[in-house]
Scaffold this motif. Structure first.
Motif, short mmCIF file in Angstrom:
data_model
loop_
_atom_site.label_atom_id
_atom_site.label_comp_id
_atom_site.label_asym_id
_atom_site.label_seq_id
_atom_site.Cartn_x
_atom_site.Cartn_y
_atom_site.Cartn_z
N PHE A 4 0.13 12.83 13.73
CA PHE A 4 -0.04 12.65 15.16
C PHE A 4 -1.44 13.09 15.56
N THR A 5 -2.02 12.37 16.52
CA THR A 5 -3.37 12.65 16.98
C THR A 5 -3.34 12.92 18.48
N ASP A 6 -3.98 14.03 18.91
CA ASP A 6 -3.99 14.33 20.33
C ASP A 6 -5.11 13.56 21.03
N SER A 7 -5.26 13.80 22.33
CA SER A 7 -6.19 13.02 23.14
C SER A 7 -7.65 13.25 22.74
N GLN A 8 -7.92 14.33 22.01
CA GLN A 8 -9.30 14.63 21.60
C GLN A 8 -9.55 14.29 20.13
N GLY A 9 -8.58 13.62 19.49
CA GLY A 9 -8.77 13.19 18.11
C GLY A 9 -8.33 14.19 17.06
N ASN A 10 -7.76 15.32 17.45
CA ASN A 10 -7.27 16.30 16.49
C ASN A 10 -5.98 15.81 15.86
N ARG A 11 -5.89 15.89 14.54
CA ARG A 11 -4.73 15.36 13.82
C ARG A 11 -3.80 16.47 13.36
N THR A 12 -2.50 16.18 13.42
CA THR A 12 -1.48 17.11 12.94
C THR A 12 -0.50 16.34 12.08
N LYS A 13 -0.24 16.85 10.87
CA LYS A 13 0.75 16.25 9.99
C LYS A 13 2.08 16.98 10.12
N VAL A 14 3.17 16.21 10.15
CA VAL A 14 4.51 16.76 10.20
C VAL A 14 5.23 16.30 8.95
N SER A 15 5.66 17.25 8.14
CA SER A 15 6.29 16.93 6.86
C SER A 15 7.71 16.44 7.05
N ALA A 16 8.32 15.92 5.98
CA ALA A 16 9.73 15.56 6.01
C ALA A 16 10.55 16.81 6.26
N SER A 17 11.76 16.65 6.81
CA SER A 17 12.54 17.82 7.21
C SER A 17 13.07 18.59 6.00
N GLY A 18 14.12 18.12 5.35
CA GLY A 18 14.65 18.80 4.18
C GLY A 18 15.03 20.25 4.45
N ASN A 19 15.42 20.57 5.67
CA ASN A 19 15.63 21.96 6.05
C ASN A 19 16.96 22.17 6.78
N GLY A 20 17.93 21.34 6.49
CA GLY A 20 19.23 21.46 7.15
C GLY A 20 19.30 20.75 8.48
N ALA A 21 18.32 19.91 8.77
CA ALA A 21 18.31 19.18 10.04
C ALA A 21 19.52 18.26 10.14
N ASN A 22 20.19 18.28 11.31
CA ASN A 22 21.35 17.40 11.50
C ASN A 22 21.51 16.96 12.95
N GLY A 23 20.45 17.12 13.77
CA GLY A 23 20.54 16.78 15.18
C GLY A 23 20.53 15.29 15.44
N ASP A 24 20.94 14.91 16.65
CA ASP A 24 20.91 13.50 17.05
C ASP A 24 20.83 13.43 18.57
N TYR A 25 20.11 12.42 19.06
CA TYR A 25 19.95 12.20 20.49
C TYR A 25 20.97 11.20 21.00
N LEU A 26 21.33 11.35 22.27
CA LEU A 26 22.13 10.37 23.00
C LEU A 26 21.66 10.37 24.44
N THR A 27 21.39 9.19 25.00
CA THR A 27 20.98 9.11 26.41
C THR A 27 22.12 8.56 27.27
N SER A 28 21.95 8.68 28.57
CA SER A 28 22.95 8.16 29.50
C SER A 28 23.09 6.65 29.40
N GLU A 29 22.09 5.99 28.82
CA GLU A 29 22.14 4.54 28.63
C GLU A 29 22.67 4.15 27.26
N GLY A 30 23.13 5.13 26.49
CA GLY A 30 23.74 4.86 25.19
C GLY A 30 22.78 4.75 24.03
N LYS A 31 21.50 5.06 24.24
CA LYS A 31 20.53 5.02 23.14
C LYS A 31 20.72 6.25 22.26
N LYS A 32 20.67 6.05 20.94
CA LYS A 32 20.90 7.14 20.00
C LYS A 32 19.71 7.32 19.06
N GLY A 33 19.58 8.53 18.52
CA GLY A 33 18.57 8.80 17.50
C GLY A 33 17.17 8.45 17.95
#
Length: 343
Positions: free
Chosen positions: A210-239
């Motif tokens: 990911f790159t911020d508005s000033q061009g600074n980059r940040t890497k986010v690794s794969a989870s592999g850490n017990g992640a199990n969350g999920d999103y749900l919206t009022s319009e039925g959109k998931k994940g």
């Protein structure tokens, strides 16, 4: 029929009031910190030290005592990601205010680049009041350039409440332009947000950058850490399908320590851009951004909010934290209806 609905809604309100717990506040002598307790149990702290670029609520705990926000950068925990040091607790700010980036500012920005970032400083707690059913804490702050010129005056009121298995935060924030016309460019990063514990991240085997508005980059690794969350919206959109879509609430749910836990953010019908767009990422950033319409609509919509000197705008959000059971869409719709009755 209408009378029945009103009575039913009042019945719900009375039932909620009968179950609510006492809220109390404890200022700490060793720093700019006020602890919030519900039913005698620690819930969160309002933190506003000079070492932070914005005031925050941190951490957030469920009624059962589980911490649902990420520890980094204030308290790094095993197997937690250490990306995006500006993602800390629960906060409200924006990526482009008169061209200054308030969102991405952190200790990680080199001094030579700081002039491109804004700060929320001069925080003054104006009052707090404990109560048997709810407690309130208010503060003022300045959205400033690096030369200390104030762009916006912030007035925020938190209303805290809780039941046996829920914790609720209503945040009402008014921003007033001070000396200059203030422009909020339509951008991705904003506005009310929190960074969640690793269990509430979505499972992912991807490494993202990911790159911020000033061009600074940040890497986010794969989870592999017990992640199990999920999103749900009022319009039925998931994940991942929730990202960049409109809805009046969004729920992030998962399991931590063998217990169902969840966080919902509920929009208010008086907010600009209602219903909000959701900036909900699989790696644990959970945000509502009503001002980034051009980005999320892929150019089909435009807002580019602008305030003249003396002009104000108010943002209202409810955060509902649940443990032991996940709230249904019906429950969240009732919460939204109740929240929309507040001023």
């Amino acid at each position: 029929m209408n009378k029945y609905l009103i009575l039913s809604f009042c019945g719900l309100s009375l039932q909620l009031n009968a179950q609510t717990k006492r809220v109390s506040f404890q200022p700490q002598k060793n720093g700019k910190q006020i602890d919030v307790s519900i039913d005698g149990k620690f819930f969160s702290s309002f933190l506003y030290p000079d070492s932070l670029e914005k005031p925050i609520l941190y951490p957030l705990q469920s009624a059962s005592g589980l911490t649902l926000t990420r520890g980094f950068p204030l308290n790094t925990r095993d197997q937690e990601r250490t990306d995006h040091p500006h993602h800390v607790g629960l906060w409200l700010n924006y990526e482009s205010v008169n061209g200054l980036d308030f969102w991405n500012n952190s200790y990680n920005i080199p001094e030579a680049k700081k002039s491109k970032y804004g700060w929320i400083r001069g925080v003054q707690v104006t009052g707090y009041k404990s109560g048997n059913h709810q407690g309130e804490l208010s503060y003022t702050a300045n959205w400033e350039r690096q030369d200390r010129r104030v762009l916006l005056k912030e007035n925020t009121r938190f209303v805290f409440s809780g039941t046996g298995n829920t914790r609720t935060i209503d945040r009402i924030t008014t921003l007033t332009a001070v000396q200059d016309t203030v422009k909020f460019k339509d951008v991705k990063d904003g506005m009310i947000a929190l960074r969640v514990t690793k269990e509430l991240e979505m499972p992912s085997n991807q490494t993202a950058e990911f790159t911020d508005s000033q061009g600074n980059r940040t890497k986010v690794s794969a989870s592999g850490n017990g992640a199990n969350g999920d999103y749900l919206t009022s319009e039925g959109k998931k994940g991942n399908d929730a990202w960049g879509t409109r809805a009046n609430w969004c729920l992030l749910a998962g399991v931590k320590d063998q217990q169902e836990v969840s966080i919902a953010i509920i929009d208010h019908s008086k907010n600009p851009g209602y219903p909000t767009y959701w900036h909900a990422r699989d790696y644990g950033l959970f945000a509502a951004n009503p001002l980034g319409q051009q980005v999320f609509s892929k150019g089909k919509e435009n807002l580019n909010l602008q305030l003249s000197p003396g002009q104000s705008i108010t943002f209202r959000y409810r955060i509902l934290i649940s443990s032991s059971e996940k709230p249904s869409a019906e429950v969240l719709n009732k919460q939204a209806l109740q929240f929309n009755q507040t001023k």
